[in-house]
Structure formats: C-alpha cells, structure tokens
Design a protein around this motif. Structure first.
Motif, PDB file in Angstrom:
ATOM      1  N   SER A   1       0.753  -1.224   0.070  1.00 52.91           N
ATOM      2  CA  SER A   1       0.162   0.045  -0.137  1.00 52.91           C
ATOM      3  C   SER A   1       1.193   1.264  -0.031  1.00 52.91           C
ATOM      4  O   SER A   1       2.028   1.140   0.535  1.00 52.91           O
ATOM      5  CB  SER A   1      -0.874  -0.174   1.297  1.00 52.91           C
ATOM      6  OG  SER A   1      -1.968   0.943   1.208  1.00 52.91           O
ATOM      7  N   PRO A   2       0.312   2.420  -0.328  1.00 52.43           N
ATOM      8  CA  PRO A   2       1.166   3.668  -0.357  1.00 52.43           C
ATOM      9  C   PRO A   2       1.766   3.771   0.930  1.00 52.43           C
ATOM     10  O   PRO A   2       1.085   3.856   1.632  1.00 52.43           O
ATOM     11  CB  PRO A   2       0.317   4.589  -1.096  1.00 52.43           C
ATOM     12  CG  PRO A   2      -0.731   4.026  -1.798  1.00 52.43           C
ATOM     13  CD  PRO A   2      -0.990   2.596  -1.067  1.00 52.43           C
TER      14      PRO A   2
ATOM     15  N   ARG B   1      -2.124   3.500   4.595  1.00 50.74           N
ATOM     16  CA  ARG B   1      -3.492   2.942   4.699  1.00 50.74           C
ATOM     17  C   ARG B   1      -3.477   1.277   4.538  1.00 50.74           C
ATOM     18  O   ARG B   1      -2.426   0.859   4.113  1.00 50.74           O
ATOM     19  CB  ARG B   1      -4.552   3.268   3.732  1.00 50.74           C
ATOM     20  CG  ARG B   1      -4.344   3.352   2.368  1.00 50.74           C
ATOM     21  CD  ARG B   1      -5.520   3.817   1.315  1.00 50.74           C
ATOM     22  NE  ARG B   1      -5.025   3.831   0.128  1.00 50.74           N
ATOM     23  CZ  ARG B   1      -4.447   4.887  -0.370  1.00 50.74           C
ATOM     24  NH1 ARG B   1      -4.178   5.948   0.008  1.00 50.74           N
ATOM     25  NH2 ARG B   1      -3.918   4.773  -1.864  1.00 50.74           N
ATOM     26  N   LEU B   2      -4.420   0.672   4.957  1.00 56.44           N
ATOM     27  CA  LEU B   2      -4.404  -0.842   4.862  1.00 56.44           C
ATOM     28  C   LEU B   2      -4.322  -1.194   3.436  1.00 56.44           C
ATOM     29  O   LEU B   2      -5.014  -0.609   2.605  1.00 56.44           O
ATOM     30  CB  LEU B   2      -5.387  -1.601   5.382  1.00 56.44           C
ATOM     31  CG  LEU B   2      -5.626  -1.216   7.128  1.00 56.44           C
ATOM     32  CD1 LEU B   2      -7.037  -1.906   7.653  1.00 56.44           C
ATOM     33  CD2 LEU B   2      -4.459  -1.888   7.859  1.00 56.44           C
ATOM     34  N   SER B   3      -3.651  -2.574   2.844  1.00 58.98           N
ATOM     35  CA  SER B   3      -3.558  -2.615   1.701  1.00 58.98           C
ATOM     36  C   SER B   3      -4.990  -2.876   1.098  1.00 58.98           C
ATOM     37  O   SER B   3      -5.385  -3.201  -0.086  1.00 58.98           O
ATOM     38  CB  SER B   3      -2.646  -3.998   1.437  1.00 58.98           C
ATOM     39  OG  SER B   3      -3.141  -4.921   2.210  1.00 58.98           O
ATOM     40  N   SER B   4      -5.990  -3.478   1.790  1.00 54.21           N
ATOM     41  CA  SER B   4      -7.348  -3.844   1.502  1.00 54.21           C
ATOM     42  C   SER B   4      -8.268  -2.637   1.317  1.00 54.21           C
ATOM     43  O   SER B   4      -9.311  -2.658   0.825  1.00 54.21           O
ATOM     44  CB  SER B   4      -8.094  -4.580   2.603  1.00 54.21           C
ATOM     45  OG  SER B   4      -8.274  -3.956   3.917  1.00 54.21           O
ATOM     46  N   GLN B   5      -7.525  -1.482   1.463  1.00 61.78           N
ATOM     47  CA  GLN B   5      -8.263  -0.179   1.286  1.00 61.78           C
ATOM     48  C   GLN B   5      -8.231   0.396  -0.137  1.00 61.78           C
ATOM     49  O   GLN B   5      -6.784   0.225  -0.553  1.00 61.78           O
ATOM     50  CB  GLN B   5      -8.258   0.669   2.221  1.00 61.78           C
ATOM     51  CG  GLN B   5      -8.812   0.296   3.658  1.00 61.78           C
ATOM     52  CD  GLN B   5      -8.417   1.197   4.907  1.00 61.78           C
ATOM     53  OE1 GLN B   5      -7.109   1.940   4.950  1.00 61.78           O
ATOM     54  NE2 GLN B   5      -9.172   1.347   5.802  1.00 61.78           N
ATOM     55  N   ARG B   6      -9.050   0.921  -0.523  1.00 61.21           N
ATOM     56  CA  ARG B   6      -8.939   1.806  -1.972  1.00 61.21           C
ATOM     57  C   ARG B   6      -7.988   3.103  -1.779  1.00 61.21           C
ATOM     58  O   ARG B   6      -7.982   3.582  -0.667  1.00 61.21           O
ATOM     59  CB  ARG B   6     -10.481   2.052  -2.537  1.00 61.21           C
ATOM     60  CG  ARG B   6     -11.324   0.949  -2.910  1.00 61.21           C
ATOM     61  CD  ARG B   6     -12.725   1.500  -2.976  1.00 61.21           C
ATOM     62  NE  ARG B   6     -12.694   2.706  -3.732  1.00 61.21           N
ATOM     63  CZ  ARG B   6     -13.310   2.923  -4.824  1.00 61.21           C
ATOM     64  NH1 ARG B   6     -13.741   1.853  -5.754  1.00 61.21           N
ATOM     65  NH2 ARG B   6     -13.391   4.085  -5.245  1.00 61.21           N
ATOM     66  N   ASN B   7      -7.533   3.265  -3.100  1.00 62.53           N
ATOM     67  CA  ASN B   7      -6.849   4.542  -3.133  1.00 62.53           C
ATOM     68  C   ASN B   7      -7.282   5.842  -2.814  1.00 62.53           C
ATOM     69  O   ASN B   7      -6.663   7.036  -2.424  1.00 62.53           O
ATOM     70  CB  ASN B   7      -6.137   4.706  -4.513  1.00 62.53           C
ATOM     71  CG  ASN B   7      -5.158   3.697  -5.044  1.00 62.53           C
ATOM     72  OD1 ASN B   7      -4.381   3.197  -3.876  1.00 62.53           O
ATOM     73  ND2 ASN B   7      -5.035   3.545  -6.129  1.00 62.53           N
ATOM     74  N   ASP B   8      -8.790   5.904  -2.530  1.00 59.19           N
ATOM     75  CA  ASP B   8      -9.184   6.878  -2.267  1.00 59.19           C
ATOM     76  C   ASP B   8      -9.527   7.257  -0.789  1.00 59.19           C
ATOM     77  O   ASP B   8     -10.094   8.097  -0.103  1.00 59.19           O
ATOM     78  CB  ASP B   8     -10.513   7.227  -3.064  1.00 59.19           C
ATOM     79  CG  ASP B   8     -11.594   6.003  -2.825  1.00 59.19           C
ATOM     80  OD1 ASP B   8     -11.263   5.140  -2.278  1.00 59.19           O
ATOM     81  OD2 ASP B   8     -12.711   6.116  -3.551  1.00 59.19           O
ATOM     82  N   THR B   9      -9.100   6.094   0.149  1.00 56.57           N
ATOM     83  CA  THR B   9      -9.018   5.897   1.410  1.00 56.57           C
ATOM     84  C   THR B   9      -8.156   6.823   2.111  1.00 56.57           C
ATOM     85  O   THR B   9      -7.016   6.966   1.849  1.00 56.57           O
ATOM     86  CB  THR B   9      -9.065   4.506   1.756  1.00 56.57           C
ATOM     87  OG1 THR B   9      -9.996   3.693   1.247  1.00 56.57           O
ATOM     88  CG2 THR B   9      -9.359   4.506   3.359  1.00 56.57           C
TER      89      THR B   9
ATOM     90  N   PRO C   1      -7.513  12.537   7.040  1.00 49.73           N
ATOM     91  CA  PRO C   1      -6.177  12.005   6.682  1.00 49.73           C
ATOM     92  C   PRO C   1      -5.169  12.574   7.549  1.00 49.73           C
ATOM     93  O   PRO C   1      -5.119  13.774   7.862  1.00 49.73           O
ATOM     94  CB  PRO C   1      -6.180  12.194   5.012  1.00 49.73           C
ATOM     95  CG  PRO C   1      -6.827  13.563   4.983  1.00 49.73           C
ATOM     96  CD  PRO C   1      -8.124  13.351   5.907  1.00 49.73           C
ATOM     97  N   ALA C   2      -4.173  11.751   7.590  1.00 45.36           N
ATOM     98  CA  ALA C   2      -3.036  12.177   8.650  1.00 45.36           C
ATOM     99  C   ALA C   2      -1.627  12.764   7.208  1.00 45.36           C
ATOM    100  O   ALA C   2      -2.059  12.453   6.257  1.00 45.36           O
ATOM    101  CB  ALA C   2      -2.437  11.004   9.231  1.00 45.36           C
ATOM    102  N   GLY C   3      -0.918  13.495   7.822  1.00 41.48           N
ATOM    103  CA  GLY C   3       0.164  13.681   6.807  1.00 41.48           C
ATOM    104  C   GLY C   3       0.013  15.218   6.676  1.00 41.48           C
ATOM    105  O   GLY C   3      -0.712  16.202   7.354  1.00 41.48           O
TER     106      GLY C   3
END
Length: 318
Positions: free
Chosen positions: A248-249, A267-275, A300-302
């Motif tokens: 995941s990114p 984010r979790l690898s099971s989540q989409r890129n828009d998560t 979102p964090a960051g």
C-alpha cells in the motif's frame, strides 16, 4: 476593498518545509515567491513583438532561518533553494539548489561563509534529490540518476514504450532506470554509489544508530503501477532486506529512537486509493513487521497542500 488581480500573485510569499535545529531553538525553512523574469523572452517564430517581450513568471525560493527574533535570509539568488537539512551538530545546513541549472547539493556553514557545492553537473548532469544526514554527521545520502539526460525527443527519435509507468504529470517521460542511492563522505568529498534499486525509491531515512537506512519502494513494476509499496532496510554494506508485506502507499517514514520500530503514513492494503491515510507504528514480529494504527480521527494524517502553485514542499517526516 482591494480586488485581487493576476498581478497580485507577485505579492504572495509561501513558507514551507520547516526543519527544527537539533537543539530546537531555530527553524530553517523555504520561502517561495513568484517573480517576473524579464530576461526570459519567448522567441517562438510567429509571435508578435509584444508577445515576445512579455515577461514570464518564475518561482524563486530561498532558505530562511527563524528563531525568537526576526527571520534571517540564509541564501539568495535567481534560482530555487530548497530542502534545508540540519547537520547533527547544528553547525551547517545541507540544501538543494538549481542556481547552476540542474538541482545539486550544497553545504552552508552557519558560522559564516558561502555555500559550498558538494555535487556538480560533471558527475550528476541530471541533478540530485532527497539528501539525508547520517546520525553521526559524517555522511550524506542522496538520490540521483546516473548518466546524461534522455535527449531522444530533441533528436527526433521515437520511443518504444515497454513499461507500465512511463510518464507522469509534471515530470514528462520517466527515466527507464530508477535513481540510485549515493553516499558522500562529508570530510573527504568522496562519493560512492550505495545501491541501484530495481524500482524507484520513495522515502529514505537513516536508522538512528547509523547502521543503514530505511527506504520505501515496490517489489515489482506491476506493484509500482498499483501503488503497492513496502519498507526495506539497506545496511552500510550488504543487500537490502524487505521488512514489510504491506502493499500500500507509504509516506512520511520516521524511525523510532529505539532503532527497531518505525512510523509511517499509510493505509491498509485492503483499502482503496481514495481512502484516507493514517499513522501506523510498525513493530517487528517474526520475519516481518506488524502495524498498529496510532491516530483515532476520521480525516487524513500527513502534510497536505492542494492547489496549482508550486510553493515548496512539506516535511518528509512527521
């Protein structure tokens, strides 16, 4: 009430990339502005004389130093000075600058004196990026491509595309070979190629004990195209080791002071890129690392900046 006009942009200044000194008493940061470059003339055939003489806006940036008093300008010039990074003893700043065309690495002594060029176009004609001090202050690690820039477009040669990732917005055609990781001895100036990754490196940061670096990359070309990233460890000598099975990114990589764990924005690898991404603490468990989410909020964090102004960069670590 003053109505904003296009020319109003020239009055704006944008601070970014704040970096605290090792003792916490000062902060180095980038201050970016937009100027009219009256020396840049558009000579394209067919333009009217008025069009040809129209000044072009250019981004300029400099390194500033802030403390309890008024901020002090550390660098000046016609180009863009960015990415200030404190030496561990707090006596100097490494930074990037395109003052001589391509972005190169410079060292500025804070006790006085001019900035010294550490890299140059003869060795790195395409420039360098992502400089990081070793914890003992003897070494600078950075990323840079090898060889000359691809000039097939200038020569009118066709390209045969065989890779999934071959072009990016704002970067045009991507290099066929990822940037290598280099290591410089700050005292002697000796530069050695540390590692040539099979896939592009994202974040890179030293372990606190100086035994090597952590970096973010993908396991394959397909994984890179799908934004599936993991964290790797590269020792001072030897081959890299994959620490996670995350896919995941991953960004804002920051090692824990215990030199075992690390934090990252992901984010979790099971989540989409828009998560939304969040902060996770990675802890070793057997042959890999397990992750625990640290924040409990629903945004979102960051470090986030949205817009079309190229005003600088956010800190790489939280």
């Amino acid at each position: 009430m003053t109505v904003a006009q296009p020319e109003s942009l020239f009055g704006l200044q944008f601070p970014s990339d704040p970096q605290l000194s090792p003792d916490g008493s000062q902060v180095a940061y980038v201050l970016t502005r937009i100027e009219e470059d009256k020396t840049a003339k558009d000579k394209v055939e067919g333009k009217t004389e008025a069009d040809a003489d129209w000044p072009k806006p250019r981004y300029r940036s400099q390194i500033m130093l802030g403390s309890a008093g008024a901020p002090r300008t550390l660098t000046t010039g016609k180009g863009r000075d960015t990415a200030p990074r404190w030496s561990p003893d707090g006596q100097s700043l490494a930074f990037l600058s395109d003052r001589d065309d391509k972005t190169q690495l410079y060292l500025l002594p804070l006790g006085g004196g001019e900035a010294k060029s550490l890299t140059g176009a003869a060795r790195f004609p395409q420039g360098v990026s992502a400089a990081q001090w070793s914890p003992d202050g003897t070494t600078l690690a950075f990323l840079a491509p090898e060889g000359k820039a691809d000039d097939r477009d200038e020569r009118g040669e066709a390209r045969v595309i065989t890779r999934l990732n071959y072009r990016a917005n704002g970067a045009d055609f991507l290099p066929e070979t990822p940037d290598a990781l280099w290591r410089m001895d700050v005292v002697s100036g000796e530069i050695t190629r540390w590692f040539a990754p099979p896939q592009p490196i994202g974040d890179v940061v030293w372990w606190p004990d100086g035994r090597g670096v952590l970096y973010v990359s993908s396991s394959s070309e397909e994984a890179e195209a799908l934004w599936q990233q993991d964290v790797y460890e590269l020792p001072l000598s030897g081959e890299p080791k994959k620490l996670t099975e995350w896919a995941s990114p991953i960004g804002s990589l920051a090692p824990h002071p215990d030199a075992v764990r690390f934090v990252a924005e992901t984010r979790l690898s099971s989540q989409r890129n828009d998560t939304d991404s969040h902060l996770y603490l990675f802890t070793p468990l057997g042959e890999t690392y397990t992750a625990t989410r640290l924040d409990g909020h629903d945004f979102p964090a960051g470090n986030w900046v949205a817009g079309d102004l190229h005003v600088g960069s956010s800190p790489e670590q939280p």
